[in-house]
Motif scaffolding. Structure first.
Motif, PDB file in Angstrom:
ATOM      1  N   ALA A  55       0.831  -1.206   0.000  1.00  0.00           N
ATOM      2  CA  ALA A  55       0.000   0.000   0.000  1.00  0.00           C
ATOM      3  C   ALA A  55       0.868   1.260   0.000  1.00  0.00           C
ATOM      4  CB  ALA A  55      -0.936  -0.009   1.209  1.00  0.00           C
ATOM      5  N   ARG A  56       1.939   1.243   0.787  1.00  0.00           N
ATOM      6  CA  ARG A  56       2.835   2.405   0.816  1.00  0.00           C
ATOM      7  C   ARG A  56       3.487   2.622  -0.546  1.00  0.00           C
ATOM      8  NH1 ARG A  56       4.277   0.387   6.045  1.00  0.00           N
ATOM      9  NH2 ARG A  56       6.152  -0.593   5.218  1.00  0.00           N
ATOM     10  N   LEU A  57       3.919   1.536  -1.173  1.00  0.00           N
ATOM     11  CA  LEU A  57       4.524   1.648  -2.500  1.00  0.00           C
ATOM     12  C   LEU A  57       3.524   2.207  -3.507  1.00  0.00           C
ATOM     13  CD1 LEU A  57       6.543  -1.686  -2.747  1.00  0.00           C
ATOM     14  CD2 LEU A  57       7.508   0.615  -2.736  1.00  0.00           C
ATOM     15  N   LEU A  58       2.289   1.728  -3.454  1.00  0.00           N
ATOM     16  CA  LEU A  58       1.269   2.203  -4.388  1.00  0.00           C
ATOM     17  C   LEU A  58       0.995   3.685  -4.188  1.00  0.00           C
ATOM     18  CD1 LEU A  58      -0.808   1.659  -6.577  1.00  0.00           C
ATOM     19  CD2 LEU A  58      -2.416   0.934  -4.796  1.00  0.00           C
ATOM     20  N   ILE A  59       0.873   4.108  -2.937  1.00  0.00           N
ATOM     21  CA  ILE A  59       0.632   5.528  -2.656  1.00  0.00           C
ATOM     22  C   ILE A  59       1.781   6.391  -3.162  1.00  0.00           C
ATOM     23  CG2 ILE A  59       0.412   7.221  -0.795  1.00  0.00           C
ATOM     24  CD1 ILE A  59      -1.112   5.039   0.787  1.00  0.00           C
ATOM     25  N   LEU A  60       3.028   5.951  -2.908  1.00  0.00           N
ATOM     26  CA  LEU A  60       4.188   6.700  -3.387  1.00  0.00           C
ATOM     27  C   LEU A  60       4.225   6.757  -4.912  1.00  0.00           C
ATOM     28  CD1 LEU A  60       7.092   5.609  -0.997  1.00  0.00           C
ATOM     29  CD2 LEU A  60       6.101   7.886  -1.239  1.00  0.00           C
ATOM     30  N   ALA A  61       3.858   5.646  -5.560  1.00  0.00           N
ATOM     31  CA  ALA A  61       3.831   5.616  -7.023  1.00  0.00           C
ATOM     32  C   ALA A  61       2.812   6.605  -7.564  1.00  0.00           C
ATOM     33  CB  ALA A  61       3.524   4.209  -7.520  1.00  0.00           C
ATOM     34  N   LEU A  62       1.642   6.654  -6.941  1.00  0.00           N
ATOM     35  CA  LEU A  62       0.593   7.583  -7.385  1.00  0.00           C
ATOM     36  C   LEU A  62       1.012   9.033  -7.158  1.00  0.00           C
ATOM     37  CD1 LEU A  62      -2.567   5.671  -6.088  1.00  0.00           C
ATOM     38  CD2 LEU A  62      -1.770   5.869  -8.464  1.00  0.00           C
ATOM     39  N   LEU A  63       1.610   9.309  -5.998  1.00  0.00           N
ATOM     40  CA  LEU A  63       2.058  10.669  -5.703  1.00  0.00           C
ATOM     41  C   LEU A  63       3.182  11.121  -6.628  1.00  0.00           C
ATOM     42  CD1 LEU A  63       2.091  10.609  -1.794  1.00  0.00           C
ATOM     43  CD2 LEU A  63       0.471  11.831  -3.264  1.00  0.00           C
ATOM     44  N   SER A  64       3.989  10.168  -7.089  1.00  0.00           N
ATOM     45  CA  SER A  64       5.156  10.489  -7.914  1.00  0.00           C
ATOM     46  C   SER A  64       4.829  10.624  -9.392  1.00  0.00           C
ATOM     47  CB  SER A  64       6.230   9.400  -7.747  1.00  0.00           C
ATOM     48  OG  SER A  64       6.612   9.251  -6.408  1.00  0.00           O
TER      49      SER A  64
END
Length: 210
Positions: A55-64
């Motif tokens: 979930a953290r990776l997905l959120i960071l990917a979306l923010l980036s």
């Protein structure tokens, strides 16, 4: 280790945005991804919750994604998205003991990552899996073969990727040195936010130049 990854990635991206003709900046940047791949595997193995880790990776990917498109590549998917895919593949592979099933998972994910322009594509996935399943000489040989494949696929443009083997050399043959480098930690919020924040800064810099 984290500090080296962040600094070499920053150098690489500054080279893309501000100094397109300075190839040496891109060469230095090749050091970053293997470290991120190695860190991803360690996170996968030792995280308390793999669901939260994904979930953290997905959120960071979306923010980036938006800063990545504005600063580096308007048509591609950022490297955190690549790491998210690789972490997902590792989780799926851990759910089965079938070699055929594992191979099918890797093949399907690799095709998706090539069809949709993930940063590093299938190469990035295979790099992560190399750190997951190999060590020492086998890890080094696998990395070298991946780099040769990358060179064949991308021609002279893939030549600078050969330098990415340097951190793998340290991991394979310099465990004492690597443990000292791993001991230099940065705060979690700095590690997690560095990718989207530095891309946003570069996007603003690029916009200002227009």
């Amino acid at each position: 280790m984290q500090l080296i990854a962040m600094l070499t990635m920053l150098v690489d991206h500054i080279g893309i945005v501000c100094f397109e003709n300075q190839l040496w900046l891109r060469v230095i940047g090749r050091i970053a991804f293997p470290i991120y791949a190695y860190a991803l595997v360690k996170g996968h193995l030792y995280t308390r919750s793999r669901t939260k880790y994904l979930a953290r990776l997905l959120i960071l990917a979306l923010l980036s994604q938006l800063p990545y498109q504005l600063a580096l590549n308007p048509d591609g998917l950022n490297v955190i998205a690549t790491l998210f895919m690789a972490a997902s593949v590792m989780q799926l592979m851990d759910l089965t003991t079938s070699i055929r099933a594992k191979g099918g998972i890797v093949l399907a994910a690799g095709v998706v990552m090539q069809v949709f322009p993930f940063d590093y594509g299938a190469y990035g996935l295979l790099m992560v899996l190399s750190f997951r399943y190999f060590a020492n000489e086998r890890l080094l040989l696998t990395h070298l073969l991946l780099n040769m494949l990358y060179l064949l696929l991308y021609g002279p443009g893939g030549l600078i990727q050969m330098l990415s083997i340097l951190p793998t050399l340290l991991i394979a043959y310099g465990p004492g040195l690597w443990r000292r480098l791993e001991g230099i930690r940065v705060r979690k919020w700095v590690w997690r936010s560095f990718y989207p924040l530095h891309l946003a800064g570069l996007a603003l810099l690029k916009w200002a130049e227009w």
